[in-house]
Structures are given as structure tokens and as C-alpha cells.
Write a protein that holds these residues in place. Structure first.
Motif, PDB file in Angstrom:
ATOM      1  N   MET A 224       0.831  -1.203   0.000  1.00 54.83           N
ATOM      2  CA  MET A 224       0.000   0.000   0.000  1.00 54.83           C
ATOM      3  C   MET A 224       0.866   1.253   0.000  1.00 54.83           C
ATOM      4  SD  MET A 224      -3.231  -0.875   2.439  1.00 54.83           S
ATOM      5  CE  MET A 224      -2.251  -0.951   3.922  1.00 54.83           C
TER       6      MET A 224
ATOM      7  N   LEU B 226      -3.698   5.751   1.346  1.00 58.81           N
ATOM      8  CA  LEU B 226      -5.071   5.446   1.707  1.00 58.81           C
ATOM      9  C   LEU B 226      -5.452   6.231   2.947  1.00 58.81           C
ATOM     10  CD1 LEU B 226      -5.125   1.552   1.277  1.00 58.81           C
ATOM     11  CD2 LEU B 226      -5.753   3.283  -0.401  1.00 58.81           C
TER      12      LEU B 226
ATOM     13  N   GLU C 155      -9.945   3.586   5.009  1.00 55.95           N
ATOM     14  CA  GLU C 155      -9.661   2.574   3.986  1.00 55.95           C
ATOM     15  C   GLU C 155      -8.607   1.581   4.478  1.00 55.95           C
ATOM     16  OE1 GLU C 155     -10.556   5.400   0.043  1.00 55.95           O
ATOM     17  OE2 GLU C 155      -8.521   5.111   0.803  1.00 55.95           O
ATOM     18  N   THR C 156      -7.588   2.078   5.160  1.00 53.90           N
ATOM     19  CA  THR C 156      -6.561   1.183   5.699  1.00 53.90           C
ATOM     20  C   THR C 156      -7.159   0.213   6.713  1.00 53.90           C
ATOM     21  OG1 THR C 156      -4.901   2.923   5.402  1.00 53.90           O
ATOM     22  CG2 THR C 156      -4.345   1.121   6.884  1.00 53.90           C
TER      23      THR C 156
ATOM     24  N   VAL D 162      -8.992  -2.518   4.860  1.00 53.43           N
ATOM     25  CA  VAL D 162      -8.067  -3.485   4.250  1.00 53.43           C
ATOM     26  C   VAL D 162      -7.588  -4.488   5.291  1.00 53.43           C
ATOM     27  CG1 VAL D 162      -5.802  -3.747   3.177  1.00 53.43           C
ATOM     28  CG2 VAL D 162      -7.340  -1.954   2.391  1.00 53.43           C
TER      29      VAL D 162
ATOM     30  N   ASN E 148      -1.945  -6.143  -0.773  1.00 53.57           N
ATOM     31  CA  ASN E 148      -2.312  -5.426  -1.997  1.00 53.57           C
ATOM     32  C   ASN E 148      -3.502  -6.082  -2.692  1.00 53.57           C
ATOM     33  OD1 ASN E 148      -0.269  -3.461  -1.805  1.00 53.57           O
ATOM     34  ND2 ASN E 148       1.236  -4.907  -2.620  1.00 53.57           N
TER      35      ASN E 148
ATOM     36  N   CYS F 231      -5.894  -7.660  -1.094  1.00 53.36           N
ATOM     37  CA  CYS F 231      -7.045  -7.247  -0.284  1.00 53.36           C
ATOM     38  C   CYS F 231      -7.507  -5.849  -0.676  1.00 53.36           C
ATOM     39  CB  CYS F 231      -6.687  -7.283   1.202  1.00 53.36           C
ATOM     40  SG  CYS F 231      -6.243  -8.914   1.822  1.00 53.36           S
ATOM     41  N   ARG F 232      -6.539  -4.962  -0.842  1.00 49.77           N
ATOM     42  CA  ARG F 232      -6.883  -3.592  -1.243  1.00 49.77           C
ATOM     43  C   ARG F 232      -7.551  -3.574  -2.612  1.00 49.77           C
ATOM     44  NH1 ARG F 232      -1.812  -0.716  -3.062  1.00 49.77           N
ATOM     45  NH2 ARG F 232      -2.236  -2.257  -4.699  1.00 49.77           N
ATOM     46  N   ASP F 233      -7.026  -4.383  -3.553  1.00 49.43           N
ATOM     47  CA  ASP F 233      -7.582  -4.406  -4.902  1.00 49.43           C
ATOM     48  C   ASP F 233      -9.019  -4.928  -4.896  1.00 49.43           C
ATOM     49  OD1 ASP F 233      -7.188  -4.264  -7.868  1.00 49.43           O
ATOM     50  OD2 ASP F 233      -7.614  -6.404  -7.681  1.00 49.43           O
TER      51      ASP F 233
ATOM     52  N   TRP G 195     -15.142  -0.290  -1.827  1.00 49.66           N
ATOM     53  CA  TRP G 195     -14.813  -0.217  -0.402  1.00 49.66           C
ATOM     54  C   TRP G 195     -15.951  -0.693   0.496  1.00 49.66           C
ATOM     55  CZ3 TRP G 195      -9.937   0.165   0.954  1.00 49.66           C
ATOM     56  CH2 TRP G 195      -9.037   0.744   0.060  1.00 49.66           C
TER      57      TRP G 195
ATOM     58  N   LEU H 272      -5.576   0.034  -9.697  1.00 44.98           N
ATOM     59  CA  LEU H 272      -5.438   0.908  -8.540  1.00 44.98           C
ATOM     60  C   LEU H 272      -5.272   2.360  -8.981  1.00 44.98           C
ATOM     61  CD1 LEU H 272      -5.132   1.246  -5.488  1.00 44.98           C
ATOM     62  CD2 LEU H 272      -2.691   0.834  -5.766  1.00 44.98           C
TER      63      LEU H 272
END
Length: 479
Positions: A1, A6, A10-11, A14, A27, A29-31, A38, A298
Motif C-alpha cells: 500500500m 489510503l 480505507e486502511t 483493508v 495489496n 485485499c486492497r484491490d 470499499w 489501482l
């Protein structure tokens, strides 16, 4: 990240998603969260669907056509059955230079044979494809999974959707799609203990049921399978050129340069260790394409979010400017309205003053002449004005109170709006009264006089009880 900053919220999402799913790569998980806007609940629900082999809600409703798949053998890792290699070695004689020469010749012959057979099968399929029209691909897949479960209950999770849905989900989720084409009749035989079985049966019993294989496939890719004897399996085998007659066939497909591409092809039986090595090699050599796609998504999501924030800020600024402009317009309109009212009021006052002057010029002619001191029926009245001035005037006893009013109204020192009162007895005399505020100033003098006469009480001085040397007080109603 580290590429994109973020927010704290958002963090936190994730980290929560990573804890719920157990995905090691943060990454990824974030994607996943970015693709689901979200929404932690929707992302987790979709992840659970795929883990259980169910198509995502997007694939179930929209993905009816499979994306094009690039089938370039120069971009693929191709693995063949060890049994085939062993047979070639056993029949090929010795090693060394002769072995290498035999291997090259056999490879060339196999390539020519494969190309010729593919051409003949393609030409033949033009005339026979009508007999294999896919009427219900989902039913073919579910039927295969049920039959497979009954024979080989231990295996990775099969995707319970069509090939098109599996391709679209793999493309959307940026995962590898492992296509398994099953055939127990079009497969060479091998010895398993004291039993001779086909390579497909041996592969299902010993390789695809291995715990390490199951764990790796479930964690890293989507597994889609079908029997080539079904219309859906037959169609897919033709679409990915898996018509070798050497089953089982496994094909690994993933996104490369925004196109679904075959990255690995495995034909025939192999051990669990060999299968893991092959899959890991394909994944390691091609993971960079998925990482590039994740990074591109992203950046696109970040740019979209940035544009959305800029649009919101612009709209907010525009709304504030509109609000300021509205207030300025309202203030300007209010000032203009007040100025207009003041201007109209001044114009009305000017008209009423002009009307008053014309009215006085008309009424002064109706004031009776002052009688002489020797007149027997004359009485003298003293008017005390608000400014302290005293006016003495004689009237005849048969003159009316309205004559007194007109006299005072036309007098230059008397107020325009007044009442006449008497102290002994204390009372207000009922006489005519001109109220100019009731008029706009456009009326004619005759109209005003006509309205005034309608309200006049024609009472004479004698009837009003006034006697000689009366003192009357004039009060200014506008004071």
C-alpha cells in the motif's frame, strides 16, 4: 500500500478484510475492496462465493459471453505426461547424441502430427459442430461436478458456473483460471499397483486429491472443470485447442496485457509434486502481468476517486458561488425594491401635495366671506393652532361646521390633517375632514370634493352650540 496513500478508514477496512479472508498479500485485499467500492460486506460475500465455487453476482447476471482467449504456444509453458516421455525414452534406444537426435526427430514428428490432426479435426468439426450445439452449459458443468464427487469425493473446489462466467470472474478478480478437461475414455492406460487404469483416473485418485494440491488451487486460482463428452466440455476443448487425445488436460489462463491468455498447458498424468512445481512455475513467471493489472486498476480507481473528489469540490464551490450570487441578487433586488418603494412613495407624496394645492384652490372659493363686525348674526371664533398662533375669524350663525373646516384647511398656517376640539364642554366637533393619504394623487379635484361631501355632517354653527367668542383648538393628527 505504498503507491497510493489510503485514508485511515480505507486502511482499517483493508486490515479487517485481510483478517477475515486470511489473504497474505495486502495489496490483493486492497484491490478486491477497490473493485467493490470499499464495501467490506459485499467484498467478503463475493470472496466467500468464489471460495465455495459459486459465481459472483456480476457473473450470474451479466457474463453470458466468454472473453476472447489468446492461444499462442510461444507464450505458454507446455508440460506433457511423464508416461509419454518414459515411453519415448524406452523405445528410443540409448542416450547421448543419438538420444538427442531421436528426441529432436520425435518432437518434430509429434509437432507435424499434432498440427495435421488439429487441421483435420477443425475441418471435420465444421460439418459436425451442429450436432454439438450447447443448449445448457450450466447443466453440463453441474452434472460433471456431481459425477466427479461421486467417484472422487476429495478434490479442490470446482467453479459451479459456465466457462464464460469462470473466465469473466477470473478476469475481474485477477486470478488464474485452471481449466480441467476430463475424459476417462480418451486417455492412455497406466499400471496402478496390480490394476491397469487410465491416466485420467490415476490423476483424479492420486494427484488432484492431494492435500497440498487442493490447498494451492483453492488459494491461488479458480478451478473450472467439465467432461469433453458433454457439449460444453467439447466446445471448450476446441476453443483452447485441447484435442490431443491425451487426457487429462489442464490449462492455466490469466490476464495479460488486458487479454485473457493461456499461460500454461499440462497434458496427461503427473504426480502431485510435479503438478505443484508446474503450477508454481506458471504462476511465478506470469504473476507480474496480474500485478501490473492490479496496479493499473489501482491507479484508475485512484484517478476516478480523485476526479470524483475534485468534482464534489467543484460542485461544492459552484454551489457556494451560486448561493453567494443568489444572496447578492436577493440583496440587490431588495435594495431595488426599497428604492422603488421610496421612489413611488415620494412620487405619491408629490402627487398628493399637488392634489392638496389644487384642492385648496378649489375649496377656498367655497369658504363664505367674513361678515363685518356690525352684522347681527355673526359670531367671532378664535382658533388656537398647534404652533401657538391664534387666528380670529367671524362666521355667520347659519354657516356650517364644514365651512369652518374648509377655512382652516385652506389657511397657510394650519396643518393639513387636523381635528377641531372644544374644551368647555370638552368635545371634538364633527366636521368634514380631508384625508389625502387615501388618494394616489391621480384623482381629480372634483372627485375628491365629491367624496368629501358624502361624509360631511351639514350642521350649522348654531346647531353645534357655538356662541360668540368661542375658542377652538386645532390638533395636528400628523404630529
Amino acid at each position: 500500500m505504498n503507491d497510493v496513500e489510503l485514508t485511515n478508514e480505507e486502511t482499517e477496512k483493508v486490515l479487517q478484510f485481510q483478517e477475515l479472508t486470511g489473504i497474505e498479500d495486502i495489496n490483493v485485499c486492497r484491490d478486491i475492496l477497490i473493485r467493490h467500492h470499499w464495501s467490506l460486506e459485499i467484498a467478503f460475500a463475493e470472496r466467500e462465493k468464489l471460495n465455495s465455487g459459486m459465481p459472483s453476482m456480476y457473473a450470474s447476471s451479466t457474463d453470458t459471453r466468454a472473453p476472447a482467449v489468446i492461444n499462442d504456444r510461444f507464450l505458454q509453458h507446455i508440460f506433457v505426461s511423464n508416461n509419454r516421455n518414459n515411453n519415448s525414452n524406452n523405445n528410443g534406444g540409448s542416450g547421448g547424441i543419438f538420444g538427442i537426435f531421436s528426441y529432436v526427430v520425435n518432437s518434430l514428428i509429434n509437432w507435424c502430427y499434432s498440427t495435421l490432426s488439429t487441421f483435420i479435426q477443425t475441418l471435420f468439426s465444421v460439418f459436425t459442430e451442429r450436432d454439438r450445439i450447447v443448449t445448457n452449459p450450466l447443466e453440463d458443468v453441474t452434472s460433471f461436478i456431481q459425477n466427479y464427487n461421486s467417484k472422487y469425493p476429495v478434490h479442490p473446489v470446482f467453479y459451479q458456473g459456465t466457462y464464460a462466467q469462470a473466465l469473466n470472474d477470473a478476469k475481474r478478480e485477477l486470478k488464474f483460471l485452471l481449466v480441467y478437461l476430463h475424459s476417462e475414455t480418451s486417455s492412455p492406460t497406466v499400471m496402478s499397483g496390480q490394476e491397469r487404469i487410465t491416466e485420467t483416473i490415476n490423476f483424479c485418485r492420486n494427484t488432484l486429491s492431494n492435500p497440498d494440491v487442493i490447498e494451492y488451487i483453492n488459494n491461488h486460482m479458480i478451478l473450472w472443470g467439465c467432461d469433453i463428452s458433454s457439449p460444453e466440455g467439447y466446445r471448450v476443448s476446441h476453443s483452447i485447442s485441447a484435442r490431443t487425445g491425451h487426457y487429462p488436460v489442464l490449462v492455466m489462463i490469466a490476464l495479460r496485457d488486458n487479454k485473457m491468455t493461456i499461460m500454461g498447458r499440462m497434458e496427461g498424468d503427473c504426480t502431485a509434486e510435479e503438478l505443484l512445481v508446474r503450477m508454481r512455475r506458471v504462476v511465478s513467471d506470469n504473476e507480474r502481468w496480474l500485478n501490473a493489472a492490479r496496479h493499473e486498476r489501482l491507479e484508475r480507481s485512484f484517478n476516478q476517486t480523485l476526479r470524483a473528489q475534485q468534482d464534489v469540490a467543484y460542485e461544492e464551490s459552484l454551489r457556494a458561488d451560486r448561493e453567494k450570487e443568489r444572496k447578492r441578487r436577493e440583496e440587490r433586488e431588495e435594495i431595488e425594491r426599497i428604492e422603488k418603494e421610496i421612489r413611488e412613495a415620494e412620487e405619491a407624496n408629490d402627487r398628493r401635495r399637488d392634489l392638496k394645492e389644487r384642492l385648496k384652490m378649489e375649496l377656498v372659493q367655497e369658504v363664505p366671506s367674513e361678515p363685518s363686525e356690525k352684522t347681527i348674526d355673526a359670531i367671532s371664533i378664535v382658533f388656537k393652532l398647534p404652533n401657538g398662533m391664534r387666528i380670529t375669524r367671524r362666521f355667520l350663525k347659519n354657516n356650517t361646521l364644514n365651512d369652518i373646516h374648509n377655512f382652516l384647511f385652506c389657511h397657510p398656517n394650519a396643518p393639513d390633517n387636523f381635528v377641531i376640539s372644544q374644551n368647555f364642554p370638552k368635545r371634538i366637533l364633527e366636521c368634514g375632514k380631508v384625508i389625502l393619504d387615501e388618494y394616489s394623487g391621480y384623482e381629480s379635484v372634483s372627485e375628491v370634493i365629491e367624496n368629501l361631501r358624502k361624509t360631511i355632517v351639514s350642521q350649522t354653527i348654531t346647531e353645534a352650540g357655538l356662541q360668540n367668542r368661542e375658542v377652538l383648538f386645532v390638533s395636528d393628527l400628523d404630529a
